[in-house]
Design a protein around this motif. Structure first.
Motif, PDB file in Angstrom:
ATOM      1  N   LEU A  99      29.987   0.546  -9.130  1.00 23.81           N
ATOM      2  CA  LEU A  99      29.770  -0.067  -7.877  1.00 23.81           C
ATOM      3  C   LEU A  99      30.067   1.358  -6.778  1.00 23.81           C
ATOM      4  O   LEU A  99      31.291   1.756  -6.716  1.00 23.81           O
ATOM      5  CB  LEU A  99      30.653  -1.000  -7.536  1.00 23.81           C
ATOM      6  N   ARG A 100      28.983   1.907  -6.199  1.00 25.30           N
ATOM      7  CA  ARG A 100      29.140   2.955  -5.686  1.00 25.30           C
ATOM      8  C   ARG A 100      29.344   2.814  -4.204  1.00 25.30           C
ATOM      9  O   ARG A 100      28.387   2.774  -3.454  1.00 25.30           O
ATOM     10  CB  ARG A 100      27.752   4.016  -5.598  1.00 25.30           C
ATOM     11  N   ALA A 101      30.531   2.325  -3.802  1.00 26.22           N
ATOM     12  CA  ALA A 101      31.070   2.088  -2.351  1.00 26.22           C
ATOM     13  C   ALA A 101      30.685   3.277  -1.369  1.00 26.22           C
ATOM     14  O   ALA A 101      30.269   2.898  -0.109  1.00 26.22           O
ATOM     15  CB  ALA A 101      32.447   1.513  -2.383  1.00 26.22           C
ATOM     16  N   GLY A 102      30.937   4.386  -1.796  1.00 29.90           N
ATOM     17  CA  GLY A 102      30.716   5.441  -0.973  1.00 29.90           C
ATOM     18  C   GLY A 102      29.206   5.613  -0.582  1.00 29.90           C
ATOM     19  O   GLY A 102      29.182   5.942   0.435  1.00 29.90           O
ATOM     20  N   SER A 103      28.313   5.553  -1.465  1.00 34.86           N
ATOM     21  CA  SER A 103      26.929   5.726  -1.286  1.00 34.86           C
ATOM     22  C   SER A 103      26.663   4.500  -0.101  1.00 34.86           C
ATOM     23  O   SER A 103      25.642   4.753   0.840  1.00 34.86           O
ATOM     24  CB  SER A 103      26.136   5.605  -2.319  1.00 34.86           C
ATOM     25  N   LEU A 104      27.064   3.323  -0.250  1.00 28.06           N
ATOM     26  CA  LEU A 104      26.788   2.243   0.729  1.00 28.06           C
ATOM     27  C   LEU A 104      27.509   2.413   1.989  1.00 28.06           C
ATOM     28  O   LEU A 104      26.725   2.306   3.016  1.00 28.06           O
ATOM     29  CB  LEU A 104      27.635   0.936   0.009  1.00 28.06           C
ATOM     30  N   ILE A 105      28.514   3.010   1.882  1.00 28.70           N
ATOM     31  CA  ILE A 105      29.152   3.390   3.297  1.00 28.70           C
ATOM     32  C   ILE A 105      28.395   4.559   4.075  1.00 28.70           C
ATOM     33  O   ILE A 105      28.305   4.425   5.296  1.00 28.70           O
ATOM     34  CB  ILE A 105      30.595   4.097   3.144  1.00 28.70           C
ATOM     35  N   SER A 142      37.045   5.163  -1.376  1.00 26.95           N
ATOM     36  CA  SER A 142      35.784   5.770  -1.005  1.00 26.95           C
ATOM     37  C   SER A 142      35.715   6.723  -0.133  1.00 26.95           C
ATOM     38  O   SER A 142      34.943   7.821   0.055  1.00 26.95           O
ATOM     39  CB  SER A 142      34.681   4.629  -0.968  1.00 26.95           C
ATOM     40  N   VAL A 143      36.105   6.173   1.165  1.00 28.79           N
ATOM     41  CA  VAL A 143      36.371   7.193   2.479  1.00 28.79           C
ATOM     42  C   VAL A 143      37.247   8.498   2.159  1.00 28.79           C
ATOM     43  O   VAL A 143      36.723   9.500   2.707  1.00 28.79           O
ATOM     44  CB  VAL A 143      36.818   6.812   3.671  1.00 28.79           C
ATOM     45  N   TYR A 144      38.117   8.380   1.459  1.00 28.29           N
ATOM     46  CA  TYR A 144      38.968   9.326   1.123  1.00 28.29           C
ATOM     47  C   TYR A 144      37.984  10.508   0.299  1.00 28.29           C
ATOM     48  O   TYR A 144      38.066  11.936   0.514  1.00 28.29           O
ATOM     49  CB  TYR A 144      40.099   9.056   0.026  1.00 28.29           C
ATOM     50  N   ARG A 145      37.300  10.059  -0.766  1.00 29.55           N
ATOM     51  CA  ARG A 145      36.380  10.971  -1.235  1.00 29.55           C
ATOM     52  C   ARG A 145      35.384  11.479  -0.367  1.00 29.55           C
ATOM     53  O   ARG A 145      34.924  12.702  -0.628  1.00 29.55           O
ATOM     54  CB  ARG A 145      35.709  10.066  -2.673  1.00 29.55           C
ATOM     55  N   LEU A 146      34.856  10.573   0.388  1.00 29.26           N
ATOM     56  CA  LEU A 146      33.855  11.146   1.362  1.00 29.26           C
ATOM     57  C   LEU A 146      34.309  12.160   2.192  1.00 29.26           C
ATOM     58  O   LEU A 146      33.696  13.422   2.634  1.00 29.26           O
ATOM     59  CB  LEU A 146      33.214   9.963   2.061  1.00 29.26           C
ATOM     60  N   LEU A 193      32.624  12.790   5.422  1.00 28.47           N
ATOM     61  CA  LEU A 193      33.295  12.382   6.590  1.00 28.47           C
ATOM     62  C   LEU A 193      34.464  13.234   7.194  1.00 28.47           C
ATOM     63  O   LEU A 193      35.001  14.044   6.298  1.00 28.47           O
ATOM     64  CB  LEU A 193      33.899  11.128   6.193  1.00 28.47           C
ATOM     65  N   GLN A 194      34.865  12.983   8.276  1.00 29.68           N
ATOM     66  CA  GLN A 194      35.954  13.562   9.040  1.00 29.68           C
ATOM     67  C   GLN A 194      37.041  12.496   9.597  1.00 29.68           C
ATOM     68  O   GLN A 194      36.365  11.522   9.943  1.00 29.68           O
ATOM     69  CB  GLN A 194      35.879  14.477   9.946  1.00 29.68           C
ATOM     70  N   THR A 195      38.118  12.627   9.469  1.00 29.73           N
ATOM     71  CA  THR A 195      39.078  11.589  10.228  1.00 29.73           C
ATOM     72  C   THR A 195      39.927  11.867  11.363  1.00 29.73           C
ATOM     73  O   THR A 195      40.356  13.294  11.284  1.00 29.73           O
ATOM     74  CB  THR A 195      40.028  10.921   8.737  1.00 29.73           C
ATOM     75  N   GLU A 196      40.308  11.130  12.009  1.00 33.46           N
ATOM     76  CA  GLU A 196      40.980  11.344  13.354  1.00 33.46           C
ATOM     77  C   GLU A 196      42.111  10.143  13.296  1.00 33.46           C
ATOM     78  O   GLU A 196      41.810   8.786  13.139  1.00 33.46           O
ATOM     79  CB  GLU A 196      40.172  11.386  14.556  1.00 33.46           C
ATOM     80  N   LYS A 197      43.301  10.611  13.474  1.00 31.10           N
ATOM     81  CA  LYS A 197      44.446   9.564  13.355  1.00 31.10           C
ATOM     82  C   LYS A 197      44.748   9.202  15.051  1.00 31.10           C
ATOM     83  O   LYS A 197      44.973  10.286  15.920  1.00 31.10           O
ATOM     84  CB  LYS A 197      45.657   9.952  12.798  1.00 31.10           C
ATOM     85  N   VAL A 198      44.950   7.968  15.257  1.00 29.46           N
ATOM     86  CA  VAL A 198      45.174   7.788  16.878  1.00 29.46           C
ATOM     87  C   VAL A 198      46.088   6.685  16.469  1.00 29.46           C
ATOM     88  O   VAL A 198      46.245   5.422  16.045  1.00 29.46           O
ATOM     89  CB  VAL A 198      44.299   7.228  17.866  1.00 29.46           C
ATOM     90  N   CYS A 242      46.261   4.066  13.340  1.00 33.03           N
ATOM     91  CA  CYS A 242      45.002   3.711  12.944  1.00 33.03           C
ATOM     92  C   CYS A 242      44.068   5.195  12.566  1.00 33.03           C
ATOM     93  O   CYS A 242      44.308   6.258  13.051  1.00 33.03           O
ATOM     94  CB  CYS A 242      44.309   3.121  14.255  1.00 33.03           C
ATOM     95  N   SER A 243      43.215   4.899  11.836  1.00 31.78           N
ATOM     96  CA  SER A 243      42.311   6.144  11.167  1.00 31.78           C
ATOM     97  C   SER A 243      40.904   5.508  11.723  1.00 31.78           C
ATOM     98  O   SER A 243      40.150   4.439  11.399  1.00 31.78           O
ATOM     99  CB  SER A 243      42.352   6.235   9.746  1.00 31.78           C
ATOM    100  N   TYR A 244      40.320   6.739  12.279  1.00 30.66           N
ATOM    101  CA  TYR A 244      38.828   6.727  12.631  1.00 30.66           C
ATOM    102  C   TYR A 244      37.924   7.678  11.947  1.00 30.66           C
ATOM    103  O   TYR A 244      38.451   8.801  11.915  1.00 30.66           O
ATOM    104  CB  TYR A 244      38.803   7.028  14.062  1.00 30.66           C
ATOM    105  N   TYR A 245      36.725   7.327  11.285  1.00 30.61           N
ATOM    106  CA  TYR A 245      36.368   8.300  10.656  1.00 30.61           C
ATOM    107  C   TYR A 245      34.812   8.436  11.364  1.00 30.61           C
ATOM    108  O   TYR A 245      34.123   7.409  11.819  1.00 30.61           O
ATOM    109  CB  TYR A 245      35.987   7.569   9.322  1.00 30.61           C
ATOM    110  N   SER A 246      34.263   9.681  11.330  1.00 20.71           N
ATOM    111  CA  SER A 246      32.816   9.911  11.477  1.00 20.71           C
ATOM    112  C   SER A 246      32.212  10.945  10.700  1.00 20.71           C
ATOM    113  O   SER A 246      33.170  11.600   9.994  1.00 20.71           O
ATOM    114  CB  SER A 246      32.815  10.655  12.832  1.00 20.71           C
ATOM    115  N   LEU A 247      31.088  11.146  10.601  1.00 21.60           N
ATOM    116  CA  LEU A 247      30.270  12.372   9.767  1.00 21.60           C
ATOM    117  C   LEU A 247      30.472  13.571  10.273  1.00 21.60           C
ATOM    118  O   LEU A 247      30.785  13.932  11.494  1.00 21.60           O
ATOM    119  CB  LEU A 247      28.872  12.096  10.019  1.00 21.60           C
ATOM    120  N   THR A 248      30.905  14.563   9.550  1.00 19.37           N
ATOM    121  CA  THR A 248      31.212  15.976   9.659  1.00 19.37           C
ATOM    122  C   THR A 248      29.480  16.554  10.121  1.00 19.37           C
ATOM    123  O   THR A 248      28.696  16.048   9.931  1.00 19.37           O
ATOM    124  CB  THR A 248      31.740  16.694   8.378  1.00 19.37           C
TER     125      THR A 248
END
Length: 324
Positions: free
Chosen positions: A20-26, A63-67, A73-78, A81-87
């Motif tokens: 089940l490729r959740a990363g691809s779906l994300i 999945s988001v960790y692998r991405l 993806l890149q992450t920002e902590k506030v 909470c974690s927020y993710y966006s495309l690199t």
């Protein structure tokens, strides 16, 4: 079987896939729903979005960790909470992959081919570049030689630079010297892309989504959340096929090419349900500043222009291949 039942079957079919490729779906979700709204989303919102498809919170985190590790993806902590966006590279790869998904028109083919010679690359890098090119729907013309009828040399060079392969890769563009639809070219195209297999993928896509389209013409009682789930599965399955489809010129395609009907069906379904799906996104998605902004202007240009098609009948013929 109602549209709701058809949707339940689509979800079950997705859940049965292994792995089940959740990363691809994300990635599909980012391209379809999040990038048009600024590109950044709270992890909790992402979890709510994929929950109806049977993807657990644990699998989303993995999945988001692998991405992130794969530079998608890149992450920002506030706070907590974690927020993710495309690199930057992830956004470029996304744009290359999605540029044909929502387009109805294909520019006229000049008869030229982009050829990429990989034989001078080290084995590991050669394999990496080959996979990247396949991801961009390049075909294999011969061992160490990839081809595409629409990519240009100028489009490819920045990507080779990014992959660390520019210095040892040869890229050429051919000059048309013969008929654009010669017998030899047609045979080469079938060998390079396996059109029979690609056509089979399109047939399976049509068999999956035609039933729900038919039912929506009889009774449409899908909720905003259900419309979003259907929209994500629709674009996800269609995108996976387009990754292998170079969108060959009409001159080189069979007369009964299934890709034409698949495009029309995808367009019709999307235009029919997108507004309700956007309502759910308006109410649910958050970034660090609060609710995500509405979709940008480019979003509304998808599939030739988005609008409510509930009273439009002219598109209902070609999508299912029979009168409604």
């Amino acid at each position: 079987m109602s549209a709701k039942n058809q949707l339940e079957q689509l979800v079950l079919n997705f859940q049965k896939k292994r792995p089940l490729r959740a990363g691809s779906l994300i990635i599909t979700i980012y391209g379809d729903a999040i990038v048009p709204r600024g590109g950044t989303v709270w992890l909790g919102s992402l979890m709510k979005l994929v929950e109806p498809m049977g993807i657990s919170q644990r699998l989303v985190r993995t999945s988001v960790y692998r991405l992130v590790q794969e530079s998608w993806l890149q992450t920002e902590k506030v706070g907590r909470c974690s927020y993710y966006s495309l690199t930057g590279p992830g956004l470029r790869r996304f744009e290359q992959a999605f540029q044909h998904v929502y387009s109805l028109s294909t520019r006229e083919w000049s008869g030229s081919w982009c050829l990429v010679y990989l034989n001078q690359l080290a084995p590991d890098l050669k394999q990496k570049v080959r996979e990247e090119l396949k991801w961009l729907s390049f075909g294999s013309m011969a061992p160490g030689v990839m081809e595409h009828p629409r990519f240009t040399r100028n489009e490819l060079l920045p990507l080779l630079q990014e992959w660390g392969a520019l210095e040892d890769t040869i890229v050429m563009e051919t000059v048309p010297m013969e008929q654009k639809s010669s017998k030899a070219l047609r045979l080469q195209v079938r060998e390079s892309w396996n059109l029979d297999e690609l056509g089979g993928r399109y047939r399976r896509f049509l068999s999956q989504f035609r039933p729900v389209w038919r039912e929506l013409q009889n009774e449409d009682d899908l909720t905003p959340a259900e419309c979003l789930t259907l929209r994500i599965l629709l674009i996800h399955e269609y995108r996976k096929i387009l990754l292998r489809d170079p969108l060959l010129p009409e001159e080189l395609l069979p007369g009964d090419w299934e890709g034409r009907s698949a495009k029309q069906l995808c367009r019709n379904l999307y235009r029919h349900i997108y507004a309700r799906a956007e309502k759910w996104l308006d109410e649910t998605l958050e970034n660090a500043s609060g609710p995500l902004p509405g979709p940008n202007e480019k979003f509304y240009r998808r599939f030739g222009g988005l609008q409510d098609t509930s009273d439009e009948n002219e598109e209902r013929l070609t999508a299912v291949g029979e009168p409604v």
